[in-house]
Enzyme design. Structure first.
Site, PDB file in Angstrom:
ATOM      1  N   TYR A 468       0.853  -1.186   0.000  1.00  0.00           N
ATOM      2  CA  TYR A 468       0.000   0.000   0.000  1.00  0.00           C
ATOM      3  C   TYR A 468       0.893   1.241   0.000  1.00  0.00           C
ATOM      4  O   TYR A 468       2.053   1.199   0.451  1.00  0.00           O
ATOM      5  CB  TYR A 468      -0.908   0.007   1.233  1.00  0.00           C
ATOM      6  CG  TYR A 468      -2.034  -1.006   1.164  1.00  0.00           C
ATOM      7  CD1 TYR A 468      -3.323  -0.621   0.800  1.00  0.00           C
ATOM      8  CD2 TYR A 468      -1.805  -2.342   1.447  1.00  0.00           C
ATOM      9  CE1 TYR A 468      -4.358  -1.542   0.739  1.00  0.00           C
ATOM     10  CE2 TYR A 468      -2.824  -3.277   1.394  1.00  0.00           C
ATOM     11  CZ  TYR A 468      -4.100  -2.873   1.033  1.00  0.00           C
ATOM     12  OH  TYR A 468      -5.119  -3.791   0.962  1.00  0.00           O
ATOM     13  N   TYR A 502      -0.729 -10.419  -1.090  1.00  0.00           N
ATOM     14  CA  TYR A 502       0.402  -9.730  -0.472  1.00  0.00           C
ATOM     15  C   TYR A 502       0.539 -10.138   0.989  1.00  0.00           C
ATOM     16  O   TYR A 502      -0.438 -10.558   1.621  1.00  0.00           O
ATOM     17  CB  TYR A 502       0.223  -8.215  -0.565  1.00  0.00           C
ATOM     18  CG  TYR A 502      -0.955  -7.672   0.213  1.00  0.00           C
ATOM     19  CD1 TYR A 502      -0.840  -7.323   1.560  1.00  0.00           C
ATOM     20  CD2 TYR A 502      -2.199  -7.516  -0.394  1.00  0.00           C
ATOM     21  CE1 TYR A 502      -1.917  -6.839   2.279  1.00  0.00           C
ATOM     22  CE2 TYR A 502      -3.281  -7.021   0.308  1.00  0.00           C
ATOM     23  CZ  TYR A 502      -3.142  -6.683   1.644  1.00  0.00           C
ATOM     24  OH  TYR A 502      -4.218  -6.211   2.350  1.00  0.00           O
ATOM     25  N   ARG A 523      -2.430 -12.261   2.473  1.00  0.00           N
ATOM     26  CA  ARG A 523      -3.832 -11.956   2.249  1.00  0.00           C
ATOM     27  C   ARG A 523      -4.193 -12.317   0.814  1.00  0.00           C
ATOM     28  O   ARG A 523      -3.398 -12.163  -0.116  1.00  0.00           O
ATOM     29  CB  ARG A 523      -4.113 -10.471   2.464  1.00  0.00           C
ATOM     30  CG  ARG A 523      -4.002 -10.033   3.904  1.00  0.00           C
ATOM     31  CD  ARG A 523      -5.192  -9.156   4.268  1.00  0.00           C
ATOM     32  NE  ARG A 523      -6.456  -9.838   4.037  1.00  0.00           N
ATOM     33  CZ  ARG A 523      -7.623  -9.214   3.887  1.00  0.00           C
ATOM     34  NH1 ARG A 523      -7.667  -7.904   3.905  1.00  0.00           N
ATOM     35  NH2 ARG A 523      -8.720  -9.906   3.695  1.00  0.00           N
ATOM     36  N   HIS A 526      -7.429  -8.467  -3.216  1.00  0.00           N
ATOM     37  CA  HIS A 526      -8.727  -7.826  -3.024  1.00  0.00           C
ATOM     38  C   HIS A 526      -8.608  -6.316  -3.220  1.00  0.00           C
ATOM     39  O   HIS A 526      -7.517  -5.750  -3.151  1.00  0.00           O
ATOM     40  CB  HIS A 526      -9.266  -8.103  -1.622  1.00  0.00           C
ATOM     41  CG  HIS A 526      -8.356  -7.602  -0.545  1.00  0.00           C
ATOM     42  ND1 HIS A 526      -7.284  -8.310  -0.079  1.00  0.00           N
ATOM     43  CD2 HIS A 526      -8.341  -6.423   0.153  1.00  0.00           C
ATOM     44  CE1 HIS A 526      -6.651  -7.620   0.850  1.00  0.00           C
ATOM     45  NE2 HIS A 526      -7.267  -6.465   1.011  1.00  0.00           N
ATOM     46  N   HIS A 528     -10.465  -2.806  -1.558  1.00  0.00           N
ATOM     47  CA  HIS A 528     -11.290  -2.313  -0.454  1.00  0.00           C
ATOM     48  C   HIS A 528     -12.315  -1.289  -0.951  1.00  0.00           C
ATOM     49  O   HIS A 528     -12.003  -0.444  -1.798  1.00  0.00           O
ATOM     50  CB  HIS A 528     -10.419  -1.607   0.596  1.00  0.00           C
ATOM     51  CG  HIS A 528      -9.507  -2.506   1.348  1.00  0.00           C
ATOM     52  ND1 HIS A 528      -9.861  -3.095   2.535  1.00  0.00           N
ATOM     53  CD2 HIS A 528      -8.228  -2.909   1.087  1.00  0.00           C
ATOM     54  CE1 HIS A 528      -8.840  -3.815   2.987  1.00  0.00           C
ATOM     55  NE2 HIS A 528      -7.840  -3.722   2.119  1.00  0.00           N
TER      56      HIS A 528
END
Length: 589
Positions: A468, A502, A523, A526, A528
């Site tokens: 991120y 990730y 994870r 996806h 969000h």
């Protein structure tokens, strides 16, 4: 699945009044009943039975001697008895059972103590100084009638000893080899009722609620005993009682905590504390037994401690400490008190159950300290800890599962940043970043499929390498992060890249925990979404790439079937397309 068997107790149980004894006798078809009862309640029971009464027997004694049973059987034969009504404690109940064993006559039992054995198919009889115990469906009564008023005048000492006798039935059911989920439930409730009621009865013998609680506890405890094999405690009590003529309830009351400690049963120390607070004998010596008497007896060391009242070493009872901490929250607002009380009780129980060491406690404190130290405005290690322990998902389900017609929610995650930049529809969040292009076309509707215009939609995701923007110190400004608004048709369109699986940040305490536990930190891929509009419940969710890695082992347990979506490949194109309809509900839903 663990295999077990359970047969429901067929006894009819009535909580009512002795005044109901005539009606219950009629239900059994009794026309010539033998009444086994002393004069205290026997005279009243005789009047209530009226013409249904054929004879009375007042000589029932402790441990059900066979010679007394034989005398009672003569009365049965002489009066052509067709059933037995017993009003009293264990002696009256035992004699009724002994008669039923030999005659198969129906029984109506009205207990006046808390023994609970009236519910069972168990009979103990004494002959020539030896007590033998047997099971037979013949001795299980057809009806048990409980009347709390009959226990109000029961002396406190007798009440306490009788109640511990009943408690022993429930405790023994917990460690019986043939215990099952139903007896576990019955035993737990019986123990709760009896341990609550007995101190209250001692404090106020006229406390009807406490007396009723003890009676219900005795009923449930007896039901436990009828469903499992008897263990060491009952074997010792019956053996000593028959051989030395010891009082039945008091022997149970003395021996129970010693046997529990001997077997390593949880809460042994709590039972010691309970019995110590009650006006009952606390050693077998007080019942007349000596060390010479027990020489050569089974479990001699256990019995020696019980004879002398020597309390064996057991884990300390911490209930008083827990109660003291809980009581310190008495002045807090209701919800705060509820949360803190349950937290303290759960934490204390965890420490006791796991036998937490000082070294482990210090490590846990250090772990939490490091978790706080590594947290910042752009990294929330505590949320990461909550996520990886599944707590975030638990709270999410509790909060959002009450609106089943809406899109499933998902955890917020540690990388949400308040106030992402307002971005026009059609924008490209990737802005030249490497990755597989993704065109996103979603709608926001209410539960009636009506479009929700002007809804605020925050979107954020990781880059192709699984990072991120807030994890990349060299990145200037928000990347792959934006705030949109739906159009008049509730639609939202934008470009981005296909998310990748990730790892969550694993360089801190949470990563160390996962490594120690042998868990991976990854994870499933996806994107969000957070969707909000006044008058509607805010939806926090994620859309997962169908066929992506780690869907079955997402490290924060965030994947839900309804959120796994096809990121469709476009024929002749290099990118993919995501289409989805979000359903949100009104804030009152």
């Amino acid at each position: 699945m663990t295999s077990f068997s359970y047969a429901a107790n067929p006894v009819r149980v009535v909580f009512g009044s002795l005044d109901d004894v005539g009606d219950e006798a009629d239900r059994l078809g009794l026309g010539r009943a033998l009444l086994v009862a002393g004069p205290r309640y026997g005279d009243r029971a005789a009047r209530l039975l009226g013409p249904r009464l054929a004879a009375r027997f007042e000589d029932a004694v402790m441990h059900t001697p066979v010679d007394v049973t034989e005398r009672a059987l003569k009365v049965v034969a002489e009066h052509d008895v067709d059933g037995v009504v017993a009003v009293g404690g264990g002696s009256a109940t035992g004699l009724a059972k002994a008669i039923a064993l030999r005659t198969d006559l129906p029984q109506l039992i009205v207990p006046t103590t808390y023994a609970g054995s009236e519910l069972t198919s168990v009979l103990g009889e004494t002959a020539d100084g030896r007590k033998t115990t047997r099971r037979s469906p013949k001795v299980r009564p057809e009806v048990v009638l409980y009347d709390v008023d009959l226990t109000l005048s029961l002396p406190v000492a007798v009440s306490a000893a009788s109640g511990i006798n009943a408690l022993a039935h429930a405790v023994e059911a917990r460690y019986a080899p043939d215990a099952n989920p139903m007896t576990d439930l019955l035993a737990a409730e019986a123990i709760r009722l009896l341990t609550d009621a007995l101190p209250r009865i001692v404090a106020n013998p006229s406390d009807v609620d406490a007396r009723a609680g003890a009676l219900r506890g005795a009923w449930l405890a007896g039901s436990c005993l009828d469903s499992v094999a008897m263990g060491l405690h009952h074997r010792l009590c019956h053996h000593l009682g028959g051989k030395f003529g010891l009082p039945h309830a008091e022997t149970h009351a003395v021996l129970l905590p010693y046997v529990m400690t001997h077997l390593g049963v949880a809460d042994a120390n709590d039972v010691f504390e309970l019995t110590a607070s009650l006006p009952i004998p606390h050693s077998l010596a007080e019942l007349g037994l000596t060390e010479a008497d027990i020489a050569g007896e089974p479990e001699a060391e256990l019995l020696r401690q019980a004879v002398n009242g020597t309390r064996p070493t057991a884990p300390p009872s911490l209930k008083a400490l827990t109660r003291q901490v809980v009581e310190s929250f008495a002045g807090a607002p209701d919800r705060v008190r509820e949360l803190l009380t349950d937290l303290v009780e759960t934490l204390h129980a965890y420490a006791i159950r796991t036998d937490l060491t000082q070294e482990e406690w210090e490590y846990a404190i250090g772990f939490l300290t490091r978790t706080g130290q590594i947290s910042s405005d752009t990294r929330q290690e505590f949320i990461l800890l909550s996520d990886t322990l599944g707590v975030s998902s638990v709270v999410d389900v509790l909060t959002n599962s009450r609106t089943p017609d809406t899109t499933p929610s998902a955890v917020l995650g540690p990388f949400y940043v308040e106030g992402p930049p307002e971005t026009p529809q059609g924008a490209d969040l990737a802005d030249g970043l490497p990755g597989t292009p993704l065109w996103t076309d979603v709608r926001v509707v209410d539960t009636g499929d009506n479009p929700v215009p002007d809804a605020v939609v925050d979107v954020w995701q990781s880059n192709e390498d699984g990072f991120y923007d807030v994890q990349l110190p060299d990145v200037d400004g928000p990347v792959l992060r934006a705030r949109f608004r739906t159009d008049a048709d509730g639609r939202l369109r934008f470009a981005t890249i296909v998310p990748s699986a990730y790892p969550i940040p694993a360089d801190g305490p949470v990563g160390q925990m996962l490594d120690t536990a042998g868990r991976h930190p990854y994870r499933a891929p996806h994107v969000h979404f957070m969707i909000a509009k006044p008058g509607y419940r805010t939806l926090i969710t994620q859309l997962f790439v169908a066929g992506g890695e780690y869907l079955d082992s997402d490290t924060v347990f965030g994947v839900k079937d309804g959120l796994i979506v096809d990121f469709t490949e476009q024929p002749g194109e290099t990118g993919r397309r995501l289409e989805f309809t979000f359903r949100i509900s009104g804030s009152s839903a």
